[in-house]
Design a protein around this motif. Structure first.
Motif, mmCIF file in Angstrom:
data_model
loop_
_atom_site.group_PDB
_atom_site.id
_atom_site.type_symbol
_atom_site.label_atom_id
_atom_site.label_comp_id
_atom_site.label_asym_id
_atom_site.label_seq_id
_atom_site.Cartn_x
_atom_site.Cartn_y
_atom_site.Cartn_z
ATOM 1 N N SER B 94 28.490 25.951 37.257
ATOM 2 C CA SER B 94 27.376 27.119 37.695
ATOM 3 C C SER B 94 25.994 26.226 37.680
ATOM 4 C CB SER B 94 27.254 28.041 36.669
ATOM 5 O OG SER B 94 26.561 29.246 37.134
ATOM 6 N N GLY B 110 27.189 30.713 32.736
ATOM 7 C CA GLY B 110 28.427 29.756 33.390
ATOM 8 C C GLY B 110 28.325 28.284 33.017
ATOM 9 N N GLU B 204 33.907 29.529 38.159
ATOM 10 C CA GLU B 204 32.565 29.823 37.721
ATOM 11 C C GLU B 204 32.554 31.365 36.881
ATOM 12 O OE1 GLU B 204 29.438 30.394 40.785
ATOM 13 O OE2 GLU B 204 27.775 30.104 39.038
ATOM 14 N N HIS B 206 30.261 34.138 35.652
ATOM 15 C CA HIS B 206 28.905 34.799 35.903
ATOM 16 C C HIS B 206 29.125 36.252 35.541
ATOM 17 C CE1 HIS B 206 25.166 34.982 38.408
ATOM 18 N NE2 HIS B 206 25.518 33.758 38.410
ATOM 19 N N SER B 386 32.725 39.301 45.110
ATOM 20 C CA SER B 386 31.429 38.970 44.903
ATOM 21 C C SER B 386 30.541 39.300 45.885
ATOM 22 C CB SER B 386 31.559 37.287 44.399
ATOM 23 O OG SER B 386 30.253 36.930 44.245
ATOM 24 N N ASP B 391 30.687 32.469 42.117
ATOM 25 C CA ASP B 391 31.512 33.451 41.144
ATOM 26 C C ASP B 391 32.937 33.427 41.252
ATOM 27 O OD1 ASP B 391 28.775 33.812 40.784
ATOM 28 O OD2 ASP B 391 28.840 35.915 41.668
ATOM 29 N N PHE B 394 34.008 37.478 36.681
ATOM 30 C CA PHE B 394 32.823 38.456 36.206
ATOM 31 C C PHE B 394 32.766 38.812 34.943
ATOM 32 C CE2 PHE B 394 31.888 39.698 40.568
ATOM 33 C CZ PHE B 394 30.959 38.906 40.952
#
Lengths: 437, 437
Positions: B94, B110, B204, B206, B386, B391, B394
């Motif tokens: 990230s 992240g 990632e 996020h 996204s 990302d 989530f």
């Protein structure tokens, strides 16, 4: 001196043109053409360049035998003695400061025409009844410290001195107006006050900054009065959010709202025959993929009548709030997605009511113009209302363009204006002494 | 390690929360609440504060026994060895940079979740099949140097290195991205190239930066793909003039025109189910009583589908020109006074087509989430698209707010996300080795 002798006196048009452009070396702006004077100006008030122009102004006047006084707002008064020096002078006045992307004639012509009038008096050994003079007013533009005519406003007791001193410069690293007056050495000891430092009359030659004279074949505008205007700072508060992940319904987009308000102010001003303009807009945080949560913009509304300015102000205050909240008003919010809404705050920065000039001064301008032009064609001399907040005598400017580097007033029109200014000052001086103007 | 042993491994949620907020000392933004962590972030990429956060990231990884590599775009790759080190690592990645008025979770969560995954592997003496690691990508935000994901873009061969190096910072006194990489000591020697420095997979975590999970009671979003978007700089050219002396019919008001274009882009995007946003607007000359002759604004348009982004772009290109010229388009220019018109120019800054993620990676995220939550309630784990350009996993954020100081992700949600990231990395590592994920 007889009236016909007075009418025969001529200013030196070549000297006026040469001296004006010589002083434009201080604060050069953008070049817009190939000619030697085809360069705009960027001489912000109280800058180093403004100081250089002021120093020239002071020296020129002292060389002419004038007394030079500087007041607490940096206004410079140069006085040429007359027969009777117990009464205040008849002045020509204007300003040496310019817009950031301004031209060579707005303000600067008025100052140089005043200097040329004093030079012509000297050349012809004229002894006026009362003193005459020329004034350079500080920060007439309001571009760097955002209240226009602020220093003449303090002098006129319309703006408190401390408020003017505390004004912060626009842009990064703000400084106060007072600190800049001090820095360039123009914080004078004379009170900035019409009561302590009175004037007998004030004539300002100025380019029209509009298209009327040029379009109608006029050479000289005899200004009857000044338009009313108010300046506001409008703040729109929403909420920052990510542009990719927040749908329209969940946004409080301060810039989209501000855009609607700017368009709406134009629409309403159009309907009412007023003007409405936004010249400054700042937003936060300022990133492509963040919806701005905060926007501030200037709103300048104008009309010939005070009542109409107030009416437009009140209408917009009510309707801006509704539009920001998502309501439909006069075509706004009829398309698009209604979001979560924003709030709007207004701050009044300047309130300049409409002004009517004194009949005697208007008469002096018209008679002086008639001396120059002859009376056979009165289309060449027109009564007008000033859109800007000052001015007494108008000359045409090309395409009505001003506040732009390519602002242009021909040598002929500059000379015409200075000739009429010179004649108006002498006529007013005689009128005060009880002689025929 | 059996699958049930894998599912039972837990990250240290308290350590994650503590370490994340400890590093937010570098680049503190606006305070928005009374709590110790109720302070936003302003850690622009390649600033002194970004360097401090990077130094912490490098040291933490070295202390964990990782090899640390820095590439020519300042991207930092920390690698924890596995059994077989001939294949590229499974990464969490990230960014440590933030928006100018950003929060503490966008990107930063992240990175810290990746660090926490490596710490949990160390604490449990886990030897993975292949290497694992964590990446800090330079300037994912695009806030200071205005191309988002520019350094990962160079790595992916989507953006030329020189273009990224030459990018100028926004605001006064611009500097290049390369000079700032050099200045803070993060211009690495490793080529910024997926071919020279490959990765096995990239996860990632996020915050959602949108309201969907929170509104629907979801805990984890398993992201299937990324929205398409394009970023433009739109320039509107009119002509400066005085606000008091130029009637509406004789103006070329670049700001009034820009305001119409911003409203119109919103209206059209609404109709088409796309997004359109303006986050930056600059104008010249910037004076209350001068109509702006020049405005530049950013335009960010987005959709799930590439074709719709293109369709909206083409429509707006045609219609912006008409609106600027004074034509009536979809409710624009039906009120107000028609002026002399402006011209519009478009510049494409970023083109990011829609992306679909690999099924294996989505599966690993869903299974890891099921380990944590149990499979009885699948509303808690949702497949999503996204809206931002990256990302994979989530977690909810309060009110969907991001790119704002008050952006907030609770300790529970941060922990949930990091737990799912950790599990997904381990599951993917096993999958690559031919084991059941």
């Amino acid at each position: 001196m007889s009236e016909s002798q007075l009418a025969a006196l001529k200013i030196d048009r070549d000297r006026l043109w040469r001296d004006l452009h010589e002083t434009c070396q201080w604060g050069k702006g953008e070049r817009w053409g190939d000619g030697p004077t085809d360069i705009g100006m960027s001489r912000l008030t109280l800058s180093d360049e403004d100081k250089q122009a002021r120093d020239y102004f002071v020296k020129t006047n002292k060389d002419l035998g004038c007394e030079v006084k500087i007041d607490a707002m940096g206004n410079i008064f140069a006085i040429r003695p007359g027969k009777n020096n117990s009464a205040p002078p008849t002045y020509a006045g204007s300003h040496l400061d310019t817009q950031p992307t301004g031209g060579r004639y707005d303000g600067i012509l008025g100052i140089h025409a005043g200097l040329e009038a004093l030079k012509t008096m000297r050349d012809n050994d004229i002894e006026t009844e009362y003193p005459t003079g020329v004034i350079n007013w500080t920060n007439e533009e309001g571009a760097r410290f955002p209240i226009s005519m602020v220093a003449s406003g303090v002098w006129a007791d319309a703006i408190p001195l401390q408020k003017a001193y505390d004004l912060l410069s626009v842009g990064a690293s703000p400084v106060t107006q007072k600190s800049e007056l001090e820095r360039i050495g123009y914080l004078g000891s004379l009170p900035a006050s019409y009561a302590e430092n009175p004037i007998g009359a004030h004539f300002e030659l100025h380019i029209e900054q509009g298209p009327i004279l040029e379009a109608s074949g006029g050479l000289i505008g005899a200004v009857e009065g000044v338009q009313a205007y108010k300046w506001f700072t409008v703040s729109v508060k929403g909420k920052d959010c990510h542009t990719g992940t927040t749908d329209f319904a969940n946004r409080s987009d301060a810039l989209l709202t501000a855009a609607k308000l700017i368009v709406h102010s134009h629409d309403r001003a159009s309907e009412m025959g007023c003007l409405a303009s936004t010249g400054i807009l700042n937003l936060k945080p300022g990133s492509t993929n963040t919806v701005p949560g905060y926007v501030q913009f200037s709103l300048d509304i104008r009309s010939k009548e005070d009542a109409k300015v107030l009416q437009l102000e009140e209408l917009l205050k009510a309707e801006f709030a509704k539009i920001a909240g998502g309501e439909k008003v006069n075509g706004m919010n009829t398309q698009g997605t209604r979001g979560r809404g924003c709030t709007v705050e207004w701050q009044l920065d300047t309130d300049s009511p409409a002004t009517k000039f004194h009949k005697d001064c208007i008469d002096c301008v018209e008679r002086s113009a008639a001396d120059m032009i002859g009376t056979e064609n009165d289309k060449k001399v027109q009564r007008m209302t000033s859109g800007a907040g000052h001015d007494r005598i108008f000359v045409p400017c090309r395409d009505g363009v001003s506040h732009n580097p390519s602002e242009y007033c021909s040598p002929e029109d500059c000379g015409n204006g200075a000739q009429v200014l010179f004649g108006a000052m002498l006529r007013y001086d005689r009128l005060r002494a009880g002689k025929k103007s």
